[in-house]
Design an enzyme around this catalytic site. Structure first.
Site, PDB file in Angstrom:
ATOM      1  N   GLU A  60      -4.013 -26.471  68.452  1.00 39.16           N
ATOM      2  CA  GLU A  60      -3.810 -25.389  67.477  1.00 39.16           C
ATOM      3  C   GLU A  60      -5.132 -24.791  67.011  1.00 39.16           C
ATOM      4  OE1 GLU A  60      -2.641 -28.507  67.072  1.00 39.16           O
ATOM      5  OE2 GLU A  60      -0.472 -28.305  67.349  1.00 39.16           O
TER       6      GLU A  60
ATOM      7  N   HIS B 148     -32.649 -22.273  57.451  1.00 44.27           N
ATOM      8  CA  HIS B 148     -32.778 -23.287  58.501  1.00 44.27           C
ATOM      9  C   HIS B 148     -33.810 -22.862  59.540  1.00 44.27           C
ATOM     10  CE1 HIS B 148     -28.851 -23.711  56.627  1.00 44.27           C
ATOM     11  NE2 HIS B 148     -28.849 -24.980  56.998  1.00 44.27           N
TER      12      HIS B 148
END
Ligand code: TPP
Length: 660
Positions: free
Chosen positions: A407, A27
């Site tokens: 969570e 990238h």
């Protein structure tokens, strides 16, 4: 832009694009676009020492947009980290190169965390910033006073975890956190306008963050924005407007520069446009020297810090060194031994979530590095003890975090705290909500971090909350994750032993799964040895040649014992094996395994969970009792009967298997 600054940034850009070109994958867009921002950060602000990447008071730098990994490797090489050589960069994305496709955490390397799954680095950074504040409060701001800097991309902020983590960071007023947003408005599919219309200013201000927006290619603006962030009372978001693939005549500003090599011709054109006359991987001495000077600054800074540390009294120095080295207190084993004796004499008939609370209650005062929390289920997970004090906004004098119903961020934040050092994080939720935090838990295992997951309500035994809350496939799922210990203790003694193993596991995370429902005390004899450390062990047998071995975990161990007694009454000899941790059992010798799971007996396993995986213990002739469907809403006892998870079912099966 000063000429030398331009050279420094171009060194980053060309190392990145040449490495991607050579690997023929990677990238280039992000390193090209964020080279200016990163250079300002490293040149003027970041406190780090390439000669000692683990210096505890270094600023943390997290590349949350892990796909832009070449940005990080270039910076590490240029500033003089031994961990990344030019050769490593030339081996970008090749087998065993530290320059992996996405940054992979390695101790003492400058790679602070594993990133790639977008959003994770952001949550790690929040954990690092919390850890910094806790340590600062404990040891003083002259010893701990660093920052956490993050580079995050559009994709990071699209991910849900970014909302959870940023929201909590705002609530806690984590002023030591500075996020540099690569606001290039491009992602893989094209313009981000295809998918997002967020007003980032409003979004971050509503979280309680300070928000600035700048031109991410303007040295002065970048410099001033970071400077301003240093005096902020809130977490900082600096939106850096950048051009992805900056410098590429045909691909800058386009998704085509995001995740593929630019191509030889285009790389030549970038060289012309940015007036970089050097060959691939060639960094002229003067430019490398300038970068190395930036890296050398840290030696002096660390020396100064060592002076401050040396002046602290011995007790503080010893305690600080102990927790940094991840060592438990010297008298910890003795404490555990005493508590084990105490619990054995009490023989409590309680849910293992209560056992876990009792264990914690006894040890937490001796382990100030233990920082707990729960995703809004403190009273159910029993993670909060009498000795827990709550971490409050801008007040970090505590050892317990109310994560809220977050969570995913909780797990990512725990990773960040463990990565920071000096903290052992544990956090709770229901086992079913593993689904909401699994991507981060997987990274705990991949990075080998000491993070302790307390998952209560671990089966249909939770009863009336019904199938939405009853985990079925979760143990199979967890047990398939490498480098993770999954514990399911059967009573308070096993719970204490599992906690002990988790606290002593320095290179892997642990899950301790706990029952909601009350269960009997099953330990037969008090041993100094930690029986759970073998993963599975013989709990009881009716003679030396059992015809049946019943293997069970957690709340089903008692069912196995009942079955053993019923079988004895009809003259069938059997044995019960408690199997609190399959991963540890699998590591034992062949002899031990064959002795525990009696080689010549027929085997039955029972666990109120998917039977997936149990075949390795029961073999082709054995049978596993477990869950083959979702659960139901009813009281626990009714459900065990409805799903045939009873001692009578075991007896019936044993008789059938033996032809009796
Ligand atoms: C959780 C997750 N989902 C998907 C991906 C695959 N992926 C890698 S980069 C990216 C988005 C790229 O856009 P952006 O974050 O803006 O980065 P830029 O193009 O600016 O480099 C995606 C979807 C990922 N790495 N992580």
């Amino acid at each position: 832009m000063s000429p030398i600054f331009k050279d420094l940034t171009n060194a980053v850009r060309f190392l990145s694009i040449d490495a991607v070109q050579k690997a023929n994958s990677g990238h280039p867009g992000l390193p090209m676009g964020m080279a200016d921002v990163a250079t300002v950060l490293f040149k003027y602000y970041l406190r780090f020492n390439p000669k000692n990447p683990s210096w505890i008071n270094r600023d943390r730098f997290v590349l949350s947009a892990g796909h832009g990994s070449m940005l990080l490797y270039s910076l590490l090489y240029l500033t003089g980290y031994k961990s990344v050589s030019l050769k490593d960069i030339q081996n970008f994305r090749q087998l065993n190169s530290i320059c992996a496709g996405h940054p992979e955490y390695e101790k003492n390397s400058g790679i602070e965390t594993t990133t790639g799954p977008l959003g994770q680095g952001l949550s790690n950074a929040v954990g690092m910033a919390i850890a910094e504040e806790i340590m600062k409060k404990r040891f003083g701001s002259n010893l701990i006073n660093h920052k956490t800097y993050v580079i995050a991309s559009d994709g990071d902020f699209m991910e849900g975890i970014s909302h959870e983590a940023m929201s909590l960071a705002g609530h806690l007023k984590l002023k030591n956190l500075v996020v540099l947003f690569d606001n290039n408005k491009i992602s893989i599919d094209g313009s981000t306008s295809l998918a997002v219309s967020d007003n980032y200013k409003k979004r971050f201000e509503s979280y309680g963050w300070s928000f600035q927006e700048i031109n991410g290619h303007n040295e002065k603006q970048i410099y001033n924005a970071i400077k301003k962030s240093l005096n902020s009372k809130k977490p900082n978001l600096i939106s850096c407007k950048t051009i992805i693939g900056y410098g590429s005549p045909n691909k800058s500003g386009k998704a085509s520069s995001h995740g593929a090599p630019l191509g030889e011709n285009e790389v030549d054109l970038v060289r012309k446009k940015l007036k970089w006359k050097y060959k691939p991987f060639e960094i002229p001495k003067e430019i490398l020297n300038e970068w190395r000077k930036i890296g050398e600054r840290g030696t002096l800074e660390e020396k100064k810090w060592n002076g401050v540390f040396d002046k602290k009294n011995k007790k503080i120095k010893d305690e600080f060194s102990r927790i940094i080295r991840n060592k438990l207190p010297n008298d910890f084993d003795k404490l555990l031994e005493e508590k084990k004796k105490k619990f054995f004499n009490l023989k409590p008939v309680i849910a293992t979530r209560q056992s876990s609370a009792n264990v914690l209650e006894e040890i937490i005062s001796n382990l100030p590095e233990l920082v707990g929390g729960s995703a809004d289920l403190s009273g159910s997970n029993n993670t909060k003890t009498k000795h827990s004090s709550i971490l409050k906004p801008a007040n970090f004098n505590g050892n317990y975090i109310h994560y809220g119903v977050r969570e995913h961020a909780m797990a990512g934040i725990m990773n960040g705290m463990a990565l920071h050092g000096g903290i052992i994080p544990y956090g709770g939720t229901f086992l079913i909500f593993l689904d909401y935090c699994k991507p981060s838990l997987r990274l705990s295992a991949l990075m080998g971090l000491k993070v302790i997951y307390i998952f209560s309500h671990d089966s249909i035994g939770l009863g009336e909350d019904g199938p939405t809350h009853q985990p079925i496939e979760h143990f199979a799922h967890l047990r398939a994750i490498p480098n993770l210990n999954v514990f399911r203790p059967a009573d308070t003694i096993e719970t204490l032993e599992c906690w002990e193993i988790a606290l002593k596991s320095s290179t892997n995370p642990s899950v301790i799964a706990l029952s909601r429902q009350k269960i009997p005390f099953v330990t037969e004899t008090l041993t100094k040895k930690n029986m759970c450390s073998m993963g599975g062990y013989e709990l009881k047998k009716t003679n030396s040649n059992p015809e049946i071995t019943i293997i069970a975990s957690g709340s089903e161990v008692q069912i196995a014992i009942d079955a053993l007694n019923k079988l004895k009454a009809i003259n069938i000899n059997s044995k019960v094996v408690s199997m609190p941790c399959q991963e540890l059992f699998d590591k034992q010798s062949k002899e031990y395994k064959e002795e525990v799971i009696e080689k010549n007996s027929l085997k039955i396993s029972i666990e109120a969970s998917s039977i997936f995986g149990w075949e390795k213990y029961v073999g082709l002739e054995g049978v596993s009792l477990g869950m083959k469907s979702f659960g139901k809403s009813a009281p626990s006892k009714t459900l065990y009967e409805d799903f045939n998870l009873t001692s009578d079912s075991v007896v019936k099966l044993a008789k059938k298997m033996l032809g009796k």
